[in-house]
Motif scaffolding. Sequence first.
Motif, mmCIF file in Angstrom:
data_model
loop_
_atom_site.group_PDB
_atom_site.id
_atom_site.type_symbol
_atom_site.label_atom_id
_atom_site.label_comp_id
_atom_site.label_asym_id
_atom_site.label_seq_id
_atom_site.Cartn_x
_atom_site.Cartn_y
_atom_site.Cartn_z
ATOM 1 N N LEU A 121 5.649 11.543 -1.817
ATOM 2 C CA LEU A 121 4.450 12.094 -2.441
ATOM 3 C C LEU A 121 3.422 10.971 -2.484
ATOM 4 C CD1 LEU A 121 3.069 14.447 -3.988
ATOM 5 C CD2 LEU A 121 4.086 13.523 -6.082
ATOM 6 N N ALA A 122 2.224 11.232 -1.988
ATOM 7 C CA ALA A 122 1.209 10.176 -1.901
ATOM 8 C C ALA A 122 0.267 10.191 -3.101
ATOM 9 C CB ALA A 122 0.415 10.310 -0.605
ATOM 10 N N THR A 123 -0.446 11.312 -3.303
ATOM 11 C CA THR A 123 -1.442 11.372 -4.369
ATOM 12 C C THR A 123 -1.474 12.746 -5.018
ATOM 13 O OG1 THR A 123 -3.203 12.057 -2.831
ATOM 14 C CG2 THR A 123 -2.947 9.694 -3.214
ATOM 15 N N THR A 124 -2.009 12.802 -6.219
ATOM 16 C CA THR A 124 -2.292 14.069 -6.894
ATOM 17 C C THR A 124 -3.703 14.009 -7.462
ATOM 18 O OG1 THR A 124 -1.473 13.360 -9.073
ATOM 19 C CG2 THR A 124 0.127 14.353 -7.561
ATOM 20 N N THR A 125 -4.335 15.171 -7.556
ATOM 21 C CA THR A 125 -5.664 15.243 -8.157
ATOM 22 C C THR A 125 -5.834 16.591 -8.844
ATOM 23 O OG1 THR A 125 -8.042 15.043 -7.739
ATOM 24 C CG2 THR A 125 -6.748 16.092 -6.025
ATOM 25 N N PRO A 126 -6.366 16.611 -10.057
ATOM 26 C CA PRO A 126 -6.558 17.884 -10.740
ATOM 27 C C PRO A 126 -7.801 18.605 -10.244
ATOM 28 C CG PRO A 126 -7.373 16.115 -12.109
ATOM 29 C CD PRO A 126 -6.782 15.471 -10.875
ATOM 30 N N ALA A 127 -7.851 19.895 -10.528
ATOM 31 C CA ALA A 127 -9.114 20.623 -10.417
ATOM 32 C C ALA A 127 -9.800 20.535 -11.772
ATOM 33 C CB ALA A 127 -8.857 22.068 -10.035
ATOM 34 N N ARG A 275 4.783 1.104 -0.396
ATOM 35 C CA ARG A 275 4.217 -0.230 -0.642
ATOM 36 C C ARG A 275 2.686 -0.164 -0.638
ATOM 37 N NH1 ARG A 275 6.525 -2.944 3.299
ATOM 38 N NH2 ARG A 275 8.136 -3.970 2.086
ATOM 39 N N ILE A 276 2.127 0.600 0.295
ATOM 40 C CA ILE A 276 0.665 0.732 0.380
ATOM 41 C C ILE A 276 0.127 1.585 -0.765
ATOM 42 C CG2 ILE A 276 -1.221 1.685 1.770
ATOM 43 C CD1 ILE A 276 0.600 1.062 4.248
ATOM 44 N N ILE A 277 0.768 2.732 -1.017
ATOM 45 C CA ILE A 277 0.297 3.676 -2.035
ATOM 46 C C ILE A 277 0.278 3.044 -3.421
ATOM 47 C CG2 ILE A 277 0.910 5.828 -3.233
ATOM 48 C CD1 ILE A 277 2.004 6.776 -0.441
ATOM 49 N N GLN A 278 1.235 2.180 -3.693
ATOM 50 C CA GLN A 278 1.319 1.577 -5.019
ATOM 51 C C GLN A 278 0.626 0.213 -5.108
ATOM 52 O OE1 GLN A 278 5.508 1.728 -6.095
ATOM 53 N NE2 GLN A 278 5.377 3.901 -6.593
ATOM 54 N N SER A 279 -0.093 -0.147 -4.059
ATOM 55 C CA SER A 279 -0.837 -1.408 -4.089
ATOM 56 C C SER A 279 -2.087 -1.250 -4.954
ATOM 57 C CB SER A 279 -1.243 -1.825 -2.675
ATOM 58 O OG SER A 279 -2.212 -0.930 -2.148
ATOM 59 N N VAL A 294 0.568 7.988 -6.250
ATOM 60 C CA VAL A 294 1.888 8.240 -6.825
ATOM 61 C C VAL A 294 2.971 7.422 -6.119
ATOM 62 C CG1 VAL A 294 3.592 9.989 -7.483
ATOM 63 C CG2 VAL A 294 1.152 10.570 -7.466
ATOM 64 N N GLY A 295 3.322 7.788 -4.889
ATOM 65 C CA GLY A 295 4.460 7.147 -4.221
ATOM 66 C C GLY A 295 5.764 7.730 -4.754
ATOM 67 N N GLY A 296 6.878 7.081 -4.440
ATOM 68 C CA GLY A 296 8.182 7.564 -4.903
ATOM 69 C C GLY A 296 9.124 7.837 -3.762
ATOM 70 N N THR A 297 10.338 8.234 -4.093
ATOM 71 C CA THR A 297 11.379 8.424 -3.089
ATOM 72 C C THR A 297 11.226 9.744 -2.354
ATOM 73 O OG1 THR A 297 12.919 9.537 -4.593
ATOM 74 C CG2 THR A 297 12.972 7.117 -4.551
ATOM 75 N N ALA A 298 11.886 9.818 -1.209
ATOM 76 C CA ALA A 298 11.918 11.075 -0.460
ATOM 77 C C ALA A 298 12.612 12.161 -1.272
ATOM 78 C CB ALA A 298 12.637 10.856 0.878
#
Length: 324
Positions: A121-127, A275-279, A294-298
Amino acid sequence: MKIRRAAQWCCLFCFLTAAGAAVAQPYPTKPVRFVIPYAPGGGTDLTARPIAVKLTERWGKSVFLDNRPGGGGMIGAEIVAKSAPDGYTILISAASEMSMNLMLYSKMPYDPVKDFQPVTLATTTPAILLAHPSLPVKSIKDLIALSRAKPSAVSYASVGIGSPMHFAGELMNSMVKIKMVHVPYKGAAPALVDLLGGHVPVGFVTLLAATPHVKSGKLRALGVTSARRSTSLPDVPAVAESGLPGFDIVQWFAAWVPSQTPKDIVENLNLEMVRIIQSPDYKQRMLESGTEAVGGTAENLGAFQRSEIQKYRKIAEAAGIKPE
């Protein structure tokens, strides 16, 4: 005879050594494609492009974006589902093609769960729920009271049928027993035009697109759809704070590969991308657009996807939305 046999063994040894060296070559050895199932310039691009740039720098191999819009994200997703499972074709998805489309289409060209291996999971954004200033409401509680007093009189805009914004409106309808009428648009821009013009009184729109109009006072922010307030607009309450506990609808973006991709490649991709997402640089860049890195495991992404499918199935059933 002995000389011939020795030569044969030597050839065999050289062949096996070369084959072993080929197998042991580090991934990647050629350009990697990020398939983006939407047109350039949207949230998927925003999420994927900085990751592609950093991976290109780190690997010394080109990581490029291939935009394949259409079909509610399903055209691009199908391309990846049917690609070779070798780690060189990666889907950067939004939520629709990997969860919500199951509630809208009786037949899809792929199975969102069985045909893909999660990466991260890369990112989340609300409406954000907006109201035109002419509407006599200043809070979600006011909107609920007005909708109860005048059933079906209030309409709400979304960025399209089956979008997180559409489902946010239907979730609100079902949770507080009101009936706002859905008015779908083809994207945030046309929805905002009609909201600004007062042609539709309220709407669920992407945070990035709405923020300038909220800060200028042209539109009134009633709440964000995530479980918590957004750091981009900390003074705007979450919908969950306004009598709808548990309300949580976000747009999300994630990375996937074809289902038979080798485990070591998936682990490599997860390690490098997280590594990039959480930088700090990536987090700050996302924060400036109202997005959370966000990032995280598969495994976490797989569990999240299943929970999202279950959530949207319940919303669709309550709203009478049936796949066609």
